[in-house]
Design a protein around this motif. Structure first.
Motif, short mmCIF file in Angstrom:
data_model
loop_
_atom_site.label_atom_id
_atom_site.label_comp_id
_atom_site.label_asym_id
_atom_site.label_seq_id
_atom_site.Cartn_x
_atom_site.Cartn_y
_atom_site.Cartn_z
N GLU A 124 0.84 -1.21 0.00
CA GLU A 124 0.00 0.00 0.00
C GLU A 124 0.87 1.26 0.00
O GLU A 124 1.95 1.28 0.59
CB GLU A 124 -0.92 0.03 1.22
N TYR A 125 0.39 2.29 -0.66
CA TYR A 125 1.04 3.59 -0.65
C TYR A 125 -0.03 4.66 -0.85
O TYR A 125 -1.17 4.35 -1.25
CB TYR A 125 2.10 3.67 -1.75
N LYS A 126 0.30 5.89 -0.55
CA LYS A 126 -0.66 6.98 -0.70
C LYS A 126 -0.40 7.75 -1.98
O LYS A 126 0.73 8.10 -2.30
CB LYS A 126 -0.58 7.92 0.50
N ASP A 129 -3.36 12.50 -3.90
CA ASP A 129 -4.50 13.05 -3.18
C ASP A 129 -4.66 12.47 -1.79
O ASP A 129 -5.65 12.74 -1.10
CB ASP A 129 -5.79 12.81 -3.98
N GLY A 130 -3.69 11.68 -1.34
CA GLY A 130 -3.74 11.12 -0.01
C GLY A 130 -4.54 9.85 0.12
O GLY A 130 -4.64 9.26 1.20
N VAL A 131 -5.13 9.38 -0.98
CA VAL A 131 -5.93 8.16 -0.96
C VAL A 131 -5.00 6.94 -1.00
O VAL A 131 -4.02 6.92 -1.76
CB VAL A 131 -6.89 8.13 -2.16
N ALA A 132 -5.30 5.94 -0.16
CA ALA A 132 -4.49 4.73 -0.10
C ALA A 132 -4.66 3.91 -1.37
O ALA A 132 -5.78 3.63 -1.80
CB ALA A 132 -4.86 3.90 1.12
N LEU A 133 -3.54 3.54 -1.98
CA LEU A 133 -3.54 2.72 -3.19
C LEU A 133 -2.69 1.47 -2.94
O LEU A 133 -1.89 1.43 -2.00
CB LEU A 133 -2.99 3.51 -4.38
N ALA A 134 -2.87 0.47 -3.76
CA ALA A 134 -2.09 -0.77 -3.63
C ALA A 134 -1.47 -1.13 -4.97
O ALA A 134 -2.09 -0.96 -6.02
CB ALA A 134 -2.97 -1.91 -3.13
N ILE A 221 -4.84 -5.87 3.19
CA ILE A 221 -5.22 -5.09 2.02
C ILE A 221 -6.49 -5.68 1.38
O ILE A 221 -7.41 -4.96 1.01
CB ILE A 221 -4.08 -5.05 0.99
N ALA A 222 -6.52 -7.03 1.27
CA ALA A 222 -7.66 -7.70 0.66
C ALA A 222 -8.94 -7.46 1.46
O ALA A 222 -10.01 -7.24 0.89
CB ALA A 222 -7.38 -9.20 0.54
#
Length: 330
Positions: A124-126, A129-134, A221-222
Protein backbone atom coordinates in the motif's frame (compact mmCIF):
# COMPACT_ATOMS: atom_id res chain seq x y z
CA UNK A 1 -52.54 -48.72 -3.83
CA UNK A 2 -51.65 -49.69 -7.36
CA UNK A 3 -48.10 -50.26 -8.51
CA UNK A 4 -48.36 -47.20 -10.75
CA UNK A 5 -49.21 -45.12 -7.68
CA UNK A 6 -46.09 -46.37 -5.92
CA UNK A 7 -44.04 -45.44 -8.98
CA UNK A 8 -45.48 -41.95 -9.02
CA UNK A 9 -44.78 -41.48 -5.31
CA UNK A 10 -41.22 -42.75 -5.81
CA UNK A 11 -40.64 -40.35 -8.69
CA UNK A 12 -42.10 -37.38 -6.77
CA UNK A 13 -39.93 -38.08 -3.72
CA UNK A 14 -36.64 -39.09 -5.29
CA UNK A 15 -36.52 -37.18 -8.57
CA UNK A 16 -35.47 -33.90 -6.87
CA UNK A 17 -32.82 -35.83 -4.97
CA UNK A 18 -31.42 -37.27 -8.21
CA UNK A 19 -31.39 -33.79 -9.72
CA UNK A 20 -29.49 -32.33 -6.76
CA UNK A 21 -26.99 -35.20 -6.70
CA UNK A 22 -26.46 -34.94 -10.44
CA UNK A 23 -25.95 -31.20 -10.22
CA UNK A 24 -23.47 -31.63 -7.38
CA UNK A 25 -21.48 -34.26 -9.31
CA UNK A 26 -21.35 -32.01 -12.38
CA UNK A 27 -20.32 -29.08 -10.21
CA UNK A 28 -17.49 -31.14 -8.72
CA UNK A 29 -16.32 -32.08 -12.21
CA UNK A 30 -16.33 -28.42 -13.24
CA UNK A 31 -14.42 -27.46 -10.09
CA UNK A 32 -11.84 -30.19 -10.69
CA UNK A 33 -11.39 -29.17 -14.33
CA UNK A 34 -10.98 -25.50 -13.36
CA UNK A 35 -8.43 -26.38 -10.68
CA UNK A 36 -6.42 -28.39 -13.22
CA UNK A 37 -6.63 -25.50 -15.67
CA UNK A 38 -5.26 -22.96 -13.19
CA UNK A 39 -2.63 -25.38 -11.83
CA UNK A 40 -1.36 -26.16 -15.33
CA UNK A 41 -1.36 -22.46 -16.30
CA UNK A 42 0.58 -21.48 -13.18
CA UNK A 43 3.08 -24.34 -13.50
CA UNK A 44 3.75 -23.54 -17.15
CA UNK A 45 4.11 -19.83 -16.41
CA UNK A 46 6.59 -20.47 -13.59
CA UNK A 47 8.61 -22.88 -15.71
CA UNK A 48 8.82 -20.32 -18.52
CA UNK A 49 9.78 -17.62 -16.01
CA UNK A 50 12.46 -19.84 -14.47
CA UNK A 51 14.06 -20.40 -17.85
CA UNK A 52 14.41 -16.61 -18.22
CA UNK A 53 16.37 -16.16 -15.00
CA UNK A 54 19.68 -17.12 -16.60
CA UNK A 55 19.32 -14.93 -19.70
CA UNK A 56 21.99 -12.24 -19.30
CA UNK A 57 23.25 -9.45 -21.51
CA UNK A 58 26.85 -9.30 -20.28
CA UNK A 59 29.31 -12.19 -20.39
CA UNK A 60 30.73 -11.56 -16.92
CA UNK A 61 27.32 -12.37 -15.44
CA UNK A 62 27.15 -15.83 -16.98
CA UNK A 63 27.82 -18.99 -14.97
CA UNK A 64 31.25 -20.58 -14.83
CA UNK A 65 33.03 -17.76 -13.00
CA UNK A 66 33.80 -19.52 -9.73
CA UNK A 67 30.50 -21.40 -9.45
CA UNK A 68 28.25 -23.34 -11.81
CA UNK A 69 25.23 -21.94 -9.97
CA UNK A 70 26.15 -18.28 -10.16
CA UNK A 71 24.01 -16.16 -12.44
CA UNK A 72 22.85 -12.59 -12.38
CA UNK A 73 19.17 -13.54 -12.18
CA UNK A 74 17.04 -11.37 -14.45
CA UNK A 75 14.00 -11.04 -12.18
CA UNK A 76 12.28 -8.42 -14.35
CA UNK A 77 12.38 -10.61 -17.45
CA UNK A 78 11.25 -13.61 -15.41
CA UNK A 79 8.31 -11.65 -13.96
CA UNK A 80 7.26 -10.35 -17.37
CA UNK A 81 7.43 -13.88 -18.80
CA UNK A 82 5.43 -15.35 -15.92
CA UNK A 83 2.54 -12.93 -16.33
CA UNK A 84 2.56 -13.12 -20.13
CA UNK A 85 2.40 -16.94 -20.12
CA UNK A 86 -0.20 -17.00 -17.32
CA UNK A 87 -2.49 -14.54 -19.10
CA UNK A 88 -2.15 -16.40 -22.39
CA UNK A 89 -2.91 -19.82 -20.88
CA UNK A 90 -6.01 -18.44 -19.16
CA UNK A 91 -7.17 -16.63 -22.30
CA UNK A 92 -7.04 -13.12 -20.83
CA UNK A 93 -3.99 -11.71 -22.63
CA UNK A 94 -6.15 -8.90 -24.13
CA UNK A 95 -8.41 -8.33 -21.11
CA UNK A 96 -6.88 -5.71 -18.79
CA UNK A 97 -9.76 -5.91 -16.30
CA UNK A 98 -9.45 -9.69 -15.97
CA UNK A 99 -5.69 -9.39 -15.56
CA UNK A 100 -6.09 -6.86 -12.75
CA UNK A 101 -8.64 -9.11 -11.04
CA UNK A 102 -6.30 -12.11 -11.32
CA UNK A 103 -3.37 -10.12 -9.91
CA UNK A 104 -5.32 -9.52 -6.70
CA UNK A 105 -5.25 -13.28 -6.11
CA UNK A 106 -1.45 -13.50 -6.42
CA UNK A 107 -0.20 -12.64 -2.92
CA UNK A 108 3.50 -13.20 -3.57
CA UNK A 109 6.19 -14.15 -6.06
CA UNK A 110 9.72 -15.04 -4.91
CA UNK A 111 12.88 -15.10 -7.01
CA UNK A 112 15.57 -17.28 -5.43
CA UNK A 113 18.95 -15.89 -6.50
CA UNK A 114 22.46 -17.23 -5.90
CA UNK A 115 23.24 -15.15 -2.79
CA UNK A 116 19.82 -13.83 -1.75
CA UNK A 117 16.19 -13.52 -2.75
CA UNK A 118 13.58 -10.99 -3.83
CA UNK A 119 9.89 -10.91 -2.90
CA UNK A 120 7.33 -9.35 -5.24
CA UNK A 121 4.07 -8.54 -3.45
CA UNK A 122 1.25 -6.04 -3.14
CA UNK A 123 2.06 -3.02 -0.98
CA UNK A 124 0.00 0.00 0.00
CA UNK A 125 1.04 3.59 -0.65
CA UNK A 126 -0.66 6.98 -0.70
CA UNK A 127 -1.39 8.73 -3.96
CA UNK A 128 -1.04 12.46 -4.63
CA UNK A 129 -4.50 13.05 -3.18
CA UNK A 130 -3.74 11.12 -0.01
CA UNK A 131 -5.93 8.16 -0.96
CA UNK A 132 -4.49 4.73 -0.10
CA UNK A 133 -3.54 2.72 -3.19
CA UNK A 134 -2.09 -0.77 -3.63
CA UNK A 135 0.47 -1.98 -6.14
CA UNK A 136 2.73 -5.00 -6.61
CA UNK A 137 6.37 -4.02 -5.96
CA UNK A 138 9.76 -5.67 -5.55
CA UNK A 139 11.15 -5.70 -2.01
CA UNK A 140 14.90 -5.10 -1.58
CA UNK A 141 17.05 -8.19 -2.05
CA UNK A 142 17.74 -10.07 1.19
CA UNK A 143 20.88 -12.18 1.75
CA UNK A 144 20.85 -15.67 3.23
CA UNK A 145 22.27 -14.57 6.59
CA UNK A 146 23.08 -16.50 9.74
CA UNK A 147 24.61 -15.26 13.00
CA UNK A 148 25.75 -17.11 16.12
CA UNK A 149 25.89 -16.09 19.79
CA UNK A 150 29.46 -14.84 19.46
CA UNK A 151 28.41 -12.25 16.87
CA UNK A 152 29.91 -14.07 13.89
CA UNK A 153 27.98 -13.53 10.66
CA UNK A 154 27.70 -15.88 7.69
CA UNK A 155 26.27 -15.09 4.26
CA UNK A 156 25.32 -18.35 2.54
CA UNK A 157 24.93 -19.01 -1.17
CA UNK A 158 23.22 -21.80 -3.11
CA UNK A 159 26.46 -23.81 -3.10
CA UNK A 160 29.65 -24.10 -1.03
CA UNK A 161 30.81 -20.51 -1.52
CA UNK A 162 30.46 -18.49 1.69
CA UNK A 163 31.23 -15.03 3.04
CA UNK A 164 31.93 -14.95 6.78
CA UNK A 165 32.55 -12.18 9.32
CA UNK A 166 34.79 -13.08 12.27
CA UNK A 167 33.65 -11.00 15.22
CA UNK A 168 36.87 -11.62 17.14
CA UNK A 169 39.11 -10.04 14.49
CA UNK A 170 36.57 -7.84 12.73
CA UNK A 171 37.52 -9.30 9.35
CA UNK A 172 35.60 -10.75 6.41
CA UNK A 173 36.66 -13.80 4.43
CA UNK A 174 35.13 -15.26 1.28
CA UNK A 175 35.71 -18.62 -0.36
CA UNK A 176 34.68 -22.26 -0.32
CA UNK A 177 33.58 -23.53 3.08
CA UNK A 178 35.62 -26.71 2.73
CA UNK A 179 38.76 -24.66 2.11
CA UNK A 180 38.43 -21.88 4.69
CA UNK A 181 36.58 -23.96 7.32
CA UNK A 182 39.64 -25.69 8.86
CA UNK A 183 41.34 -22.36 9.64
CA UNK A 184 38.19 -20.47 10.66
CA UNK A 185 37.40 -19.62 14.28
CA UNK A 186 33.65 -19.86 13.60
CA UNK A 187 32.45 -23.25 14.91
CA UNK A 188 29.86 -23.76 12.16
CA UNK A 189 32.46 -23.26 9.45
CA UNK A 190 34.55 -26.14 10.83
CA UNK A 191 31.84 -28.81 10.49
CA UNK A 192 30.98 -29.41 6.83
CA UNK A 193 27.95 -31.63 7.48
CA UNK A 194 26.39 -29.32 10.05
CA UNK A 195 27.21 -26.32 7.87
CA UNK A 196 25.21 -27.81 4.98
CA UNK A 197 22.22 -28.52 7.23
CA UNK A 198 22.22 -25.01 8.68
CA UNK A 199 22.69 -23.47 5.24
CA UNK A 200 19.57 -25.12 3.81
CA UNK A 201 17.51 -24.49 6.94
CA UNK A 202 18.52 -20.82 7.05
CA UNK A 203 17.62 -20.19 3.41
CA UNK A 204 14.26 -21.95 3.63
CA UNK A 205 13.34 -20.37 6.96
CA UNK A 206 14.18 -16.87 5.76
CA UNK A 207 11.98 -17.22 2.66
CA UNK A 208 9.13 -18.84 4.63
CA UNK A 209 9.15 -16.10 7.29
CA UNK A 210 9.16 -13.37 4.66
CA UNK A 211 6.33 -15.03 2.76
CA UNK A 212 4.24 -15.36 5.94
CA UNK A 213 4.65 -11.64 6.67
CA UNK A 214 3.86 -10.66 3.08
CA UNK A 215 0.74 -12.83 2.95
CA UNK A 216 -0.46 -11.37 6.27
CA UNK A 217 -0.15 -7.86 4.84
CA UNK A 218 -1.94 -9.04 1.71
CA UNK A 219 -4.82 -10.22 3.92
CA UNK A 220 -5.13 -6.75 5.44
CA UNK A 221 -5.22 -5.09 2.02
CA UNK A 222 -7.66 -7.70 0.66
CA UNK A 223 -10.00 -7.27 3.65
CA UNK A 224 -10.16 -3.50 3.09
CA UNK A 225 -11.03 -4.17 -0.55
CA UNK A 226 -13.88 -6.49 0.37
CA UNK A 227 -12.15 -9.85 -0.18
CA UNK A 228 -13.27 -12.27 2.54
CA UNK A 229 -10.85 -15.10 1.72
CA UNK A 230 -8.01 -15.54 4.23
CA UNK A 231 -4.73 -16.06 2.36
CA UNK A 232 -2.34 -18.52 4.01
CA UNK A 233 1.08 -19.88 3.17
CA UNK A 234 0.53 -23.34 1.60
CA UNK A 235 2.24 -26.31 3.18
CA UNK A 236 5.33 -26.93 1.05
CA UNK A 237 7.21 -30.15 1.78
CA UNK A 238 10.83 -30.02 2.88
CA UNK A 239 11.81 -31.96 -0.22
CA UNK A 240 10.23 -29.34 -2.49
CA UNK A 241 11.95 -26.56 -0.55
CA UNK A 242 15.32 -28.28 -0.85
CA UNK A 243 14.78 -28.71 -4.59
CA UNK A 244 13.79 -25.06 -4.93
CA UNK A 245 17.03 -23.85 -3.33
CA UNK A 246 19.24 -26.23 -5.27
CA UNK A 247 19.54 -23.61 -8.00
CA UNK A 248 18.22 -20.15 -8.83
CA UNK A 249 14.48 -20.27 -9.37
CA UNK A 250 11.07 -18.67 -8.90
CA UNK A 251 8.06 -19.46 -6.69
CA UNK A 252 4.56 -18.10 -7.35
CA UNK A 253 1.26 -18.42 -5.51
CA UNK A 254 -2.39 -18.16 -6.62
CA UNK A 255 -4.97 -18.15 -3.84
CA UNK A 256 -8.59 -17.32 -3.15
CA UNK A 257 -10.09 -17.53 -6.67
CA UNK A 258 -13.70 -18.73 -6.15
CA UNK A 259 -14.32 -22.09 -7.83
CA UNK A 260 -17.78 -23.46 -7.10
CA UNK A 261 -18.12 -23.68 -3.33
CA UNK A 262 -14.34 -23.73 -2.88
CA UNK A 263 -11.40 -21.37 -3.35
CA UNK A 264 -8.24 -22.12 -5.30
CA UNK A 265 -5.04 -22.40 -3.27
CA UNK A 266 -2.04 -23.34 -5.40
CA UNK A 267 1.64 -22.64 -5.92
CA UNK A 268 4.38 -23.59 -8.37
CA UNK A 269 8.17 -23.68 -8.33
CA UNK A 270 10.37 -23.20 -11.39
CA UNK A 271 14.11 -23.65 -11.71
CA UNK A 272 16.49 -21.51 -13.73
CA UNK A 273 19.06 -24.28 -14.17
CA UNK A 274 20.54 -24.77 -17.60
CA UNK A 275 20.36 -28.57 -17.51
CA UNK A 276 17.20 -29.62 -19.27
CA UNK A 277 15.30 -32.24 -17.32
CA UNK A 278 12.95 -34.81 -18.78
CA UNK A 279 9.44 -33.51 -19.24
CA UNK A 280 6.76 -35.92 -18.06
CA UNK A 281 3.39 -35.39 -19.70
CA UNK A 282 0.18 -36.14 -17.81
CA UNK A 283 -3.42 -36.23 -18.91
CA UNK A 284 -6.68 -38.15 -19.17
CA UNK A 285 -7.15 -41.30 -21.25
CA UNK A 286 -9.84 -40.60 -23.85
CA UNK A 287 -11.27 -44.11 -23.63
CA UNK A 288 -11.27 -44.81 -19.89
CA UNK A 289 -11.09 -41.38 -18.28
CA UNK A 290 -8.18 -42.57 -16.10
CA UNK A 291 -5.43 -40.06 -15.37
CA UNK A 292 -1.98 -41.18 -16.60
CA UNK A 293 1.53 -39.80 -16.93
CA UNK A 294 4.11 -40.97 -19.43
CA UNK A 295 7.90 -40.90 -19.38
CA UNK A 296 8.09 -41.41 -23.15
CA UNK A 297 6.16 -40.50 -26.26
CA UNK A 298 3.19 -42.84 -25.78
CA UNK A 299 0.71 -40.04 -25.12
CA UNK A 300 -1.28 -40.20 -28.37
CA UNK A 301 -4.44 -41.36 -26.60
CA UNK A 302 -4.13 -38.87 -23.73
CA UNK A 303 -5.62 -35.40 -23.47
CA UNK A 304 -2.58 -33.67 -21.95
CA UNK A 305 -3.46 -31.52 -18.95
CA UNK A 306 -0.16 -30.93 -17.11
CA UNK A 307 3.57 -31.46 -17.35
CA UNK A 308 5.96 -32.47 -14.55
CA UNK A 309 9.70 -32.78 -14.07
CA UNK A 310 9.57 -36.07 -12.14
CA UNK A 311 7.43 -39.19 -11.94
CA UNK A 312 7.08 -38.71 -8.20
CA UNK A 313 5.58 -35.27 -8.70
CA UNK A 314 3.11 -36.62 -11.28
CA UNK A 315 2.08 -39.48 -8.98
CA UNK A 316 1.61 -37.06 -6.08
CA UNK A 317 -0.87 -35.16 -8.23
CA UNK A 318 -3.00 -38.26 -8.82
CA UNK A 319 -1.62 -39.70 -12.07
CA UNK A 320 -0.75 -43.34 -12.79
CA UNK A 321 2.22 -44.38 -14.88
CA UNK A 322 1.27 -45.35 -18.44
CA UNK A 323 3.32 -48.11 -20.01
CA UNK A 324 4.50 -47.61 -23.57
CA UNK A 325 4.36 -51.33 -24.31
CA UNK A 326 1.70 -52.47 -26.75
CA UNK A 327 0.11 -55.87 -27.01
CA UNK A 328 1.03 -57.97 -30.08
CA UNK A 329 -2.02 -58.63 -32.17
CA UNK A 330 -2.51 -62.23 -33.33
Amino acid sequence: MKITDFCLVFVVIFFPVFLIVGYHVQDQRNVHFTELKYAAALRTAVQDAGSMLNVNERQEFESGYGSAKFFKADKELALETLYRTLYANLGIEDDAAAQQALNSYIPAIVVVDYDGYWVYSEEEYKGADGVALAKHLWHPKKPYSYSDRAGNLIHFTLDNVVEAYHAGTGTWVRGLQREIGPTSTIPLMQDGEKYEQVRKTTIVQAIEDDLANVINRHNEIAARNGVSYVFTLPLISREEWNNSIDDIGIIAFIQGIPIGEQALNNYALGSGRLVKSTVIKAGVDRRTGIRYYSRGDCTDDLDIVETFTSAKEAAANGYFEKSCSRAIEP
